[in-house]
Write a protein that holds these residues in place. Structure first.
Motif, short mmCIF file in Angstrom:
data_model
loop_
_atom_site.label_atom_id
_atom_site.label_comp_id
_atom_site.label_asym_id
_atom_site.label_seq_id
_atom_site.Cartn_x
_atom_site.Cartn_y
_atom_site.Cartn_z
N LYS A 176 81.20 -25.25 99.46
CA LYS A 176 82.63 -25.11 99.71
C LYS A 176 82.91 -24.08 100.81
N GLN A 177 82.24 -22.94 100.72
CA GLN A 177 82.48 -21.88 101.70
C GLN A 177 82.03 -22.29 103.09
N THR A 178 80.89 -22.97 103.17
CA THR A 178 80.39 -23.44 104.47
C THR A 178 81.37 -24.43 105.09
N ARG A 179 81.86 -25.34 104.29
CA ARG A 179 82.79 -26.35 104.81
C ARG A 179 84.14 -25.70 105.19
N LYS A 180 84.58 -24.73 104.39
CA LYS A 180 85.84 -24.05 104.68
C LYS A 180 85.74 -23.29 106.01
N THR A 181 84.63 -22.58 106.22
CA THR A 181 84.44 -21.85 107.47
C THR A 181 84.43 -22.80 108.66
N GLN A 182 83.77 -23.93 108.49
CA GLN A 182 83.72 -24.92 109.57
C GLN A 182 85.11 -25.46 109.86
N ALA A 183 85.90 -25.70 108.83
CA ALA A 183 87.24 -26.26 109.01
C ALA A 183 88.18 -25.27 109.68
N LEU A 184 87.95 -23.99 109.48
CA LEU A 184 88.81 -22.98 110.09
C LEU A 184 88.46 -22.70 111.55
#
Length: 390
Positions: free
Chosen positions: A75-83
């Motif tokens: 989740k954190q990896t995907r969130k960072t990528q999305a931001l």
């Protein structure tokens, strides 16, 4: 029924929106987005309304819920990528997906289904499985040299397990399918033949081997790369099947970027069925297998099972115009053919074409939803679609 279900979906959406308004606004572009809701809410799911205009079964409606499963690290990896990028996490390894729901149509057809897909070891192992139960009233062409109304009720399931070969884009795997069904017809003469041929119920059960080459850049909405899928399946008494035959399925999908705004998609399929001599039924011409066992032309705008046979092929193309990261318009068209053998394909053709749109409803995952409006010589229909349409 359709209006009631659509109203229920709208009410649920409004309630969810008022309760979680902040999670439905993308922090990058300020647009409506369900990515954060799906990721951060333990019970969050993407509701996918189904408005059925499939000519084979008539108008209908239903709903499916799509649940995504990730670890906290994922989740954190995907969130960072999305931001940090407009692509979000679309090109990361997709999360595990669970789908559950059902639908019904005006001619009495209904179904409920559950499905799950997940990967392990950095996408080195892929699994997909599902089970469903339903009752389908479908007019099937090619039986007794005419179109026959069939009433098929049953329980079925499929499974696919694939393994990546070394560090390549090639996957070798196995497949399994099982269907226990009861087949009837409103035509008394045909119904008597069905009962004599298939009894009160019958089983088709098969095991297969699959080979897939996959270089697409997204699971939910590819815009670049290629997918080639091949499957050969054996249906035998040893696997619990009442009928013995082999099926072969081949498809190739190519996503070719023409520019930053346009993507051209090419899609081709070839499906065939070969019956074993011992499973033929000389007293029932055209009915040695259950009516829904044979491959059929599967294209937007053409009724399912309207054109079925031993060998079926389709050729389709689609042009997608990505207006911005959220919205895409698309136009598509194609031709399908049915024959007794591959050498006779495309001597007679069925054409279909249409237009559609997609909205990126969850940028963090690259999930696009929209509608397609399709037309052919015999039918017009529209579809809710998740993904590109192929």
């Amino acid at each position: 029924m359709k209006k009631t279900l659509c109203l229920a979906f709208t009410s649920i959406s409004l309630i969810s929106f008022s309760s979680h308004a902040s999670t439905f606004t993308d922090p990058i572009d300020g647009m409506f987005d369900m990515g954060e809701y799906l990721a951060e809410n333990a019970y969050g799911f993407l509701p996918v309304p189904i408005i059925i205009t499939e000519p084979a079964v008539g108008f209908g409606a239903g709903m499916f819920g799509i649940f995504l499963h990730e670890s906290e690290e994922e989740k954190q990896t995907r969130k960072t990528q999305a931001l940090n990028t407009l692509d979000g996490g679309a090109q990361l390894i997709p999360p595990a997906v669970t789908v559950f729901g059902g639908a019904a149509t005006e001619n009495g057809t209904w179904f409920a289904a559950f499905g799950h897909r997940r990967t392990w070891k950095q996408d080195s192992i892929r699994y997909m499985g599902g089970v469903g139960y339903g009752n389908a009233f479908v007019d099937v062409g090619g039986l007794f040299e005419r179109t026959i109304e069939t009433d098929t009720k049953g329980l079925g399931g499929i499974q696919h397990l694939q393994f990546r070969m070394d560090d390549s884009d090639l996957f070798l795997g196995f497949s399994q399918s099982y269907i226990r069904s009861e087949i009837r017809s409103s035509n008394n003469f045909v119904d008597a033949i069905f009962k004599r041929r298939f009894g009160e119920s019958s089983t088709t059960s098969g095991l297969g081997i699959t080979l897939e080459y996959d270089t697409t850049n997204s699971f939910f909405f590819p815009t670049e790369g290629m997918s080639i899928e091949t499957e050969y399946k054996w249906y035998r008494d040893a696997f619990g099947s009442d009928f013995e035959y082999d099926t072969f399925a081949f498809s190739v999908t190519k996503y070719q970027p023409l520019s930053s705004r346009f993507t051209l998609v090419g899609y081709a399929t070839l499906d065939s069925l070969e019956q074993k001599e011992e499973s033929n039924a000389p007293n029932f011409p055209g009915l040695s297998l259950p009516p829904l066992a044979k491959p059929y032309i599967d294209m937007r705008g053409i009724a399912a099972y309207a054109y079925s046979g031993d060998t079926v092929s389709t050729l389709q193309a689609q042009l997608m115009w990505h207006i911005d990261p959220r919205w895409s318009l698309l136009g598509f068209g194609g031709v399908g053919s049915v024959a007794d053998q591959a050498s006779n394909l495309y001597s007679e053709n069925e054409w279909a074409y249409g237009v559609g749109f997609r909205y990126q409803i969850a940028r963090r995952y690259g999930i696009h939803m929209g509608m397609d409006f399709a037309f052919s010589d015999d039918e017009n229909a529209f579809y809710f679609n998740l993904g590109s349409g192929f």
